[in-house]
Design a protein around this motif. Sequence first.
Motif, PDB file in Angstrom:
ATOM      1  N   GLY A 188      -4.755  -6.557  -7.072  1.00 13.04           N
ATOM      2  CA  GLY A 188      -3.444  -6.989  -6.592  1.00 13.04           C
ATOM      3  C   GLY A 188      -3.488  -7.419  -5.143  1.00 13.04           C
ATOM      4  N   LEU A 225       4.298  -8.097  -6.753  1.00 15.05           N
ATOM      5  CA  LEU A 225       3.852  -9.487  -6.576  1.00 15.05           C
ATOM      6  C   LEU A 225       5.035 -10.455  -6.610  1.00 15.05           C
ATOM      7  CD1 LEU A 225       0.585  -9.410  -8.713  1.00 15.05           C
ATOM      8  CD2 LEU A 225       0.755  -9.528  -6.212  1.00 15.05           C
ATOM      9  N   ASP A 259      -4.382 -10.898  -5.303  1.00 12.41           N
ATOM     10  CA  ASP A 259      -3.281 -11.722  -5.824  1.00 12.41           C
ATOM     11  C   ASP A 259      -2.211 -11.972  -4.750  1.00 12.41           C
ATOM     12  OD1 ASP A 259      -4.495 -11.791  -8.261  1.00 12.41           O
ATOM     13  OD2 ASP A 259      -3.235 -10.258  -9.181  1.00 12.41           O
ATOM     14  N   GLY A 260      -1.932 -10.963  -3.948  1.00 15.89           N
ATOM     15  CA  GLY A 260      -0.928 -11.110  -2.892  1.00 15.89           C
ATOM     16  C   GLY A 260      -1.382 -12.077  -1.811  1.00 15.89           C
ATOM     17  N   LEU A 271       3.611 -17.313  -7.643  1.00 21.07           N
ATOM     18  CA  LEU A 271       2.629 -16.928  -6.626  1.00 21.07           C
ATOM     19  C   LEU A 271       1.904 -18.169  -6.087  1.00 21.07           C
ATOM     20  CD1 LEU A 271       1.222 -13.727  -8.363  1.00 21.07           C
ATOM     21  CD2 LEU A 271       2.446 -13.772  -6.186  1.00 21.07           C
ATOM     22  N   LEU A 282      -0.888  -1.860  -5.941  1.00 19.17           N
ATOM     23  CA  LEU A 282      -1.558  -3.075  -6.406  1.00 19.17           C
ATOM     24  C   LEU A 282      -3.056  -2.923  -6.632  1.00 19.17           C
ATOM     25  CD1 LEU A 282       0.367  -5.545  -4.102  1.00 19.17           C
ATOM     26  CD2 LEU A 282       0.352  -5.626  -6.580  1.00 19.17           C
TER      27      LEU A 282
END
Lengths: 331, 66
Positions: free
Chosen positions: A285, A256, A288-289, A39, A281
């Motif tokens: 999430g 992810l 995080d994305g 990521l 998510l």
Amino acid sequence: MPEILDQARTQVLGDGVGLDQAGVLAVLNLPDEHLPAALQLAHDVRMRWCGPEVEVEGIVSLKTGGCPEDCHFCSQSGLFTSPVRSVWLDIPSLVEAAKQTAKTGATEFCIVAAVRGPDDRLMKQMREGVAAIKAEVDIQVAASLGMLSQEQVDDLVDMGVHRYNHNLETCKSYFPNVVTTHSWEERWETLRMVRDSGMEVCCGGILGLGETVEQRAEFAAQLAELAPHEVPLNFLNPRPGTPLGDRPVVEGKDALRAIAAFRLAMPRTILRYAGGREITLGDLGTRDGLLGGINAVIVGNYLTTLGRPATADLDLLDELKMPVKALSATL
Amino acid sequence: MTEVVAAQRWCDRCGEDASATGHESCAVARTLEPPRYCPRCRRRMKVQVLPVGWSAVCVEHGESRG
Ligand code: SF4
Ligand SMILES: [Zn+2]
Ligand SMILES: [Zn+2]
């Protein structure tokens, strides 16, 4: 550091050349402990090749439900026992929806219709609707009206529609499991005409339709070959009454991994969070994305389901110090 | 009292009897979905989702918004 991430650092981050299908598959198969590194690399790639801006878009359904096609994930197909009824939006409400969208700072407003392709009535409604929006609202207009003829492509260009969305939905090898009333190639043909017309191409799909990880990698490679301006990434939100209504939602970590992998396949594209992220998510999430390759969001509600409030996303972008892309920067 | 009971007779997500059990998942889902069935008569409603909010029309009981 896994070999594939070393390779991606040189090839994608350094040279701006996306990973091929095998490379994407290697990222999709990374064990959990390497997900943060994947990521981070995808985020670095996005920052280097796209910049920190986030493109914000609102969407609205001009014609809901009653579609003759059988996309197995879709609550708007008239072929399933979905509770979604057919309804048309009038022009004043369409303009109001564009105004609401512009108020969030969004630069994109996408008008969507649940059809195989537009008929004369829909094209007329589009012509009036786009003109009315352009007269009153400072926003770019995109459209998603299914498969087009060349004449319809030309008409949309003439109306000033600057981007056209037509999702391939899934990879070529899995498509017949998801849709039987038209082919992947027919979708590709519309995309080719749109690209040749000079309109921006927006093409993505849905993960979690039952495709294998290999087929997810195949899909990323096929999208990379098309090289769309924008790729909206949806995660299946199983809809009651549809053939995929009982499928499980995509696991957060797999979602992810897919975000990172799609970014590493397409370093320069606008990679947009579209539907399903709320259930797949959640709030954490989503963050995080955005720190893992995503650089665009749909704010507010979707076509038949609701999103989280636009302010929640805008506050998050603010916190992450990611500026909302301005209208002048997109023209 | 009768009015209240009548108003919640049907689950507005799945269209089944609201007094039966098993609507917990409907209630959770409804936080990210508009209603689809009229809670008073169980008819499927014409629902328009907008970027902000939604409207739902029952042919018998009129419009609700959220
Ligand atoms: S063509 Fe579009 S609206 Fe029609 S069933 Fe497929 S996804 Fe749904
Ligand atoms: Zn229910
Ligand atoms: Zn009613």
